[in-house]
Design an enzyme around this catalytic site. Sequence first.
Site, short mmCIF file in Angstrom:
data_model
loop_
_atom_site.label_atom_id
_atom_site.label_comp_id
_atom_site.label_asym_id
_atom_site.label_seq_id
_atom_site.Cartn_x
_atom_site.Cartn_y
_atom_site.Cartn_z
N LYS A 187 74.19 67.82 27.04
CA LYS A 187 74.89 68.90 26.34
C LYS A 187 75.73 68.33 25.21
CE LYS A 187 79.18 67.79 27.87
NZ LYS A 187 80.33 67.45 27.01
N ASP A 194 81.26 69.73 34.41
CA ASP A 194 80.18 70.13 33.51
C ASP A 194 78.88 70.45 34.24
OD1 ASP A 194 81.80 69.78 31.30
OD2 ASP A 194 81.09 67.75 30.89
N PRO A 223 72.82 58.24 26.74
CA PRO A 223 73.86 57.21 26.81
C PRO A 223 74.94 57.58 27.82
CG PRO A 223 73.34 57.73 24.53
CD PRO A 223 72.63 58.74 25.36
#
Length: 288
Positions: free
Chosen positions: A9, A135, A94
Amino acid sequence: MLSEKAYAKINLTLDILSKRDDGFHEIESLMQLTGLYDRVGIEKNAFGELRMISESNSVPKNGDNICIKAANAYFDYFGIEDRGFDIHLSKNIPVCAGLGGGSADGSAVIRLLAKYFSKGDKAELCKISAKVGSDVAFTTVGGTAVCRGRGEVMESFQSRLCAYAVIAKNTAGLSTPQMYSLYDSLESYESHPLTSQCVEALRNGDPELMSKSVFNVMEQVSIPKRPAIAILKEKMLSMGAKCSVMSGSGPSVFGVFFDELGAKSCCDALRKEKITAYSVEFVNKTLI
């Protein structure tokens, strides 16, 4: 083996409203799913225990892994005792980058277990996800949503904006708790546009308004710690990005383009400078 993509996201907007009694922060953030993804799979094993399997050295293989936490949260919710599964993770997003990569991986595990056991509607999976991380609820559902609370209270809507993001990282990772702590210590706060303005832009498919509306209040503390973030933002703008902002608590930066060719050109140029970069499309569809 069941497998699927775990999408990263970006935060098109990120505002911190207050610090909560539980130590978390009340936020308001317009989150957008992107085409950058890890690959997650689950497979029944004969050992009767959860095992984490990944070639990535950045992935913990013990109970600290969010995939393990997500699986256990699912099992606990439905009272499932047989937890003998291998979780396979091929890492591409990452880490410690503000892109919700770990959250996306945990979300994929929850969706895959729901498919395997045929248990869990959208409301139940969101409830499970919220227990795993701030999240995780958003990355479980995906698409486009305004997220409030500590991130788990979502208001999803259909974006009409076709856009591309170049996501790049040119400096060391940042600790999210440390960045929030630094933000709490600020004596004054910069003013910023409203999240509602960016929501209006996406609902109406208005690229010009969207370009003027992105913001991230965390830049006030993350950029002083990692000045390379500001350099990367300016670099993207000089390469044609319509806007550029840090995602989450950083240090990843994304630039928004409204043509695929422009995004790929920027991505290629950044890679020639040995900067980790990805050109991806906004993923406007929901996952469940």
